[in-house]
Design a protein around this motif. Structure first.
Motif, PDB file in Angstrom:
ATOM      1  N   ARG A 101      -6.005  -2.950  -5.071  1.00  0.00           N
ATOM      2  CA  ARG A 101      -6.293  -1.674  -5.740  1.00  0.00           C
ATOM      3  C   ARG A 101      -7.663  -1.132  -5.348  1.00  0.00           C
ATOM      4  O   ARG A 101      -7.881   0.073  -5.286  1.00  0.00           O
ATOM      5  CB  ARG A 101      -6.107  -1.782  -7.247  1.00  0.00           C
ATOM      6  N   THR A 102      -8.631  -2.026  -5.040  1.00  0.00           N
ATOM      7  CA  THR A 102      -9.942  -1.570  -4.574  1.00  0.00           C
ATOM      8  C   THR A 102      -9.809  -0.875  -3.230  1.00  0.00           C
ATOM      9  O   THR A 102     -10.300   0.247  -3.036  1.00  0.00           O
ATOM     10  CB  THR A 102     -10.917  -2.756  -4.468  1.00  0.00           C
ATOM     11  N   ALA A 103      -9.145  -1.539  -2.295  1.00  0.00           N
ATOM     12  CA  ALA A 103      -8.959  -0.938  -0.975  1.00  0.00           C
ATOM     13  C   ALA A 103      -8.054   0.284  -1.037  1.00  0.00           C
ATOM     14  O   ALA A 103      -8.283   1.286  -0.345  1.00  0.00           O
ATOM     15  CB  ALA A 103      -8.387  -1.980  -0.016  1.00  0.00           C
ATOM     16  N   PHE A 147       0.824  -1.207   0.000  1.00  0.00           N
ATOM     17  CA  PHE A 147       0.000   0.000   0.000  1.00  0.00           C
ATOM     18  C   PHE A 147       0.859   1.257   0.000  1.00  0.00           C
ATOM     19  O   PHE A 147       0.428   2.307  -0.483  1.00  0.00           O
ATOM     20  CB  PHE A 147      -0.954  -0.007   1.192  1.00  0.00           C
ATOM     21  N   GLU A 148       2.058   1.155   0.518  1.00  0.00           N
ATOM     22  CA  GLU A 148       2.945   2.318   0.516  1.00  0.00           C
ATOM     23  C   GLU A 148       3.299   2.753  -0.902  1.00  0.00           C
ATOM     24  O   GLU A 148       3.454   3.955  -1.169  1.00  0.00           O
ATOM     25  CB  GLU A 148       4.205   2.009   1.318  1.00  0.00           C
ATOM     26  N   ASN A 149       3.431   1.790  -1.834  1.00  0.00           N
ATOM     27  CA  ASN A 149       3.704   2.205  -3.217  1.00  0.00           C
ATOM     28  C   ASN A 149       2.438   2.279  -4.063  1.00  0.00           C
ATOM     29  O   ASN A 149       2.359   3.030  -5.032  1.00  0.00           O
ATOM     30  CB  ASN A 149       4.763   1.306  -3.882  1.00  0.00           C
ATOM     31  N   LEU A 150       1.406   1.523  -3.670  1.00  0.00           N
ATOM     32  CA  LEU A 150       0.193   1.475  -4.488  1.00  0.00           C
ATOM     33  C   LEU A 150      -0.694   2.698  -4.306  1.00  0.00           C
ATOM     34  O   LEU A 150      -1.210   3.254  -5.288  1.00  0.00           O
ATOM     35  CB  LEU A 150      -0.584   0.198  -4.160  1.00  0.00           C
ATOM     36  N   GLY A 196     -15.000   0.474  -9.327  1.00  0.00           N
ATOM     37  CA  GLY A 196     -13.787  -0.133  -9.869  1.00  0.00           C
ATOM     38  C   GLY A 196     -13.577   0.195 -11.335  1.00  0.00           C
ATOM     39  O   GLY A 196     -14.500   0.073 -12.152  1.00  0.00           O
ATOM     40  N   LEU A 197     -12.356   0.614 -11.674  1.00  0.00           N
ATOM     41  CA  LEU A 197     -12.026   1.040 -13.031  1.00  0.00           C
ATOM     42  C   LEU A 197     -10.792   0.301 -13.524  1.00  0.00           C
ATOM     43  O   LEU A 197      -9.867   0.013 -12.757  1.00  0.00           O
ATOM     44  CB  LEU A 197     -11.775   2.550 -13.053  1.00  0.00           C
ATOM     45  N   GLY A 198     -10.770   0.022 -14.831  1.00  0.00           N
ATOM     46  CA  GLY A 198      -9.680  -0.749 -15.403  1.00  0.00           C
ATOM     47  C   GLY A 198      -8.312  -0.125 -15.234  1.00  0.00           C
ATOM     48  O   GLY A 198      -7.310  -0.843 -15.125  1.00  0.00           O
ATOM     49  N   PHE A 199      -8.237   1.193 -15.183  1.00  0.00           N
ATOM     50  CA  PHE A 199      -6.926   1.819 -15.033  1.00  0.00           C
ATOM     51  C   PHE A 199      -6.300   1.468 -13.686  1.00  0.00           C
ATOM     52  O   PHE A 199      -5.070   1.452 -13.550  1.00  0.00           O
ATOM     53  CB  PHE A 199      -6.999   3.341 -15.218  1.00  0.00           C
ATOM     54  N   GLN A 200      -7.136   1.187 -12.678  1.00  0.00           N
ATOM     55  CA  GLN A 200      -6.615   0.824 -11.366  1.00  0.00           C
ATOM     56  C   GLN A 200      -5.842  -0.493 -11.431  1.00  0.00           C
ATOM     57  O   GLN A 200      -4.794  -0.648 -10.792  1.00  0.00           O
ATOM     58  CB  GLN A 200      -7.765   0.719 -10.361  1.00  0.00           C
ATOM     59  N   ASP A 201      -6.359  -1.440 -12.200  1.00  0.00           N
ATOM     60  CA  ASP A 201      -5.651  -2.709 -12.380  1.00  0.00           C
ATOM     61  C   ASP A 201      -4.360  -2.494 -13.161  1.00  0.00           C
ATOM     62  O   ASP A 201      -3.341  -3.138 -12.886  1.00  0.00           O
ATOM     63  CB  ASP A 201      -6.550  -3.706 -13.109  1.00  0.00           C
TER      64      ASP A 201
END
Length: 309
Positions: free
Chosen positions: A111-113, A15-18, A291-296
Motif C-alpha cells: 500500500r505504501t508503494a 497492484f492492478e487491484n490495489l 502513510g495513513l491508516g485508511f490505506q491499510d
C-alpha cells in the motif's frame, strides 16, 4: 476470527487491484468517507528498530483495522527480514474481531508503494520514465514494481550504501520487470524523471546535487520525528510539495523541516479538484508520504473480499 497468512494475501493482492482502490481511498479520505487515527511511532535505538501503529477504516465497509508493523534495520545482518507486522480487522457494528492478517508487513509494503504510484500517476506527465531508487531495501523493490504498473520504465538506477545489496536489487528488478537496472552513484540516481528516496536517514541524503527538470521525488523514508532525506539546498529547488496528509507530514515527514509558510497541497484534494496544480514539465515536485491508516484498510478489505469474507 479468521487467520489469513502472508501466502494467501500474496495470491490475491496485486497492484492492478490495489492502486485504483488506493486512488479512490484518497478521494474518500478528502471527502470524509475514509478515516485515519493519529499514528503511534515507537523507537528502539539500542536495536536500530521502530514500531508503527496505524488505525483506520472506510465508511463503505463495516470494518475497522489496526496495522502494527516493525522495522529493524540491522536484521539483514542476522539473516532476518527488516520488516514484520500484521493487520487486525474488527467489526464496527459489534466490535467483534473478524480477522488477523499475518502479512509480515506485506500490506504495508504494497500500500505504501501503491500510494506512491497514485501520486506519480498524477504528478509525472511523462509516460516513459527513468526511475531512480535512493536506497536498496524492500521499499525500493516494491516501488519499482508499483511505478512500473502506471508508467513505462526505460531504465532503473539504484544507489545504496551497500553496493552488494544495490547489485542484488538491480538483478531482481531486471529479472522481474524486464527493464535494465544498474547500480550507480548518487548523482546518476538523481538524474531521473521519478526518484524514490527509501531510506531510514536522519541526515539529508539529497543536497546540492543536480535534479532533472520535471522530476517527481517520492520522499517516503521520513515517516517519524527526526527522519529526513532532503537537505536545505534540495528544498530550495522544489516548486511544490504534495502530501498524503499535510498535518501529519508536518509532524513526521519532510515537512517537519520546512517553515510554516511553505504550504503543501494534498494528494486527495488534487484528485478531487479541490486543489489545483499542473506541473509544467520543468518543476521539481516532492510527494511527502508518511502513510495513513485508511490505506491499510483498503488493502485489508481487498484481501478479505477476495477470500469471501
Amino acid at each position: 476470527m479468521r487467520l489469513v497468512t502472508q501466502q494467501e494475501i500474496s495470491q490475491v493482492l496485486t497492484f492492478e487491484n490495489l492502486i485504483p482502490a488506493l486512488r479512490q481511498g484518497f478521494i474518500d479520505y478528502t471527502r470524509g468517507l475514509a478515516h485515519s487515527a493519529p499514528i503511534t511511532n515507537i523507537d528502539f535505538p539500542a536495536s536500530h528498530g521502530e514500531m508503527h501503529i496505524k488505525p483506520g477504516y472506510l465508511e463503505s465497509t463495516s470494518d475497522a483495522c489496526v496495522k502494527v508493523v516493525t522495522c529493524f534495520y540491522d536484521n539483514p545482518r542476522q539473516g532476518l527480514p527488516t520488516r514484520d507486522g500484521c493487520v487486525v480487522v474488527a467489526s464496527r457494528e459489534d466490535g467483534r474481531m473478524k480477522a488477523l492478517l499475518a502479512d509480515a508487513g506485506l500490506i504495508t509494503d504494497m500500500r505504501t508503494a501503491g500510494s506512491s504510484a497514485v501520486a506519480v500517476d498524477f504528478l509525472q506527465r511523462r509516460q516513459e520514465i527513468d526511475l531512480g531508487l535512493v536506497g536498496s531495501g524492500t521499499q525500493a523493490l516494491w516501488h519499482a514494481r508499483a511505478i512500473a504498473t502506471v508508467r513505462t520504465l526505460r531504465s532503473v538506477r539504484v544507489w545504496g550504501r551497500d553496493a552488494s545489496k544495490a547489485r542484488e536489487l538491480c538483478e531482481r528488478i531486471t529479472a522481474e520487470l524486464g527493464v535494465a537496472a544498474e547500480p550507480v552513484n548518487l548523482a546518476e540516481a538523481l538524474d531521473c524523471d521519478v526518484i524514490v528516496t527509501a531510506t531510514p536517514a536522519r541526515e539529508p541524503i539529497i543536497g546540492n546535487q543536480a535534479l532533472k527538470a520535471g522530476a517527481v521525488i517520492v520522499a517516503m523514508g521520513a515517516d517519524a520525528v527526526g527522519k529526513r532525506e532532503l537537505g536545505e539546498e534540495a528544498v530550495k529547488r522544489v516548486a511544490q510539495f504534495v502530501a498524503d496528509d499535510a498535518a501529519q507530514c508536518r509532524k513526521y515527514g519532510e515537512l517537519q523541516w520546512l517553515p510554516e509558510e511553505c504550504l503543501a497541497l494534498e494528494l486527495g484534494r488534487l484528485l478531487t479538484g479541490q486543489e489545483h496544480y499542473q506541473p509544467d514539465g520543468s518543476d521539481v515536485v516532492v510527494y511527502d508520504s508518511t502513510g495513513l491508516g485508511f490505506q491499510d484498510a483498503v488493502g485489508a478489505r481487498l484481501v478479505l473480499e477476495a477470500l469471501g469474507q
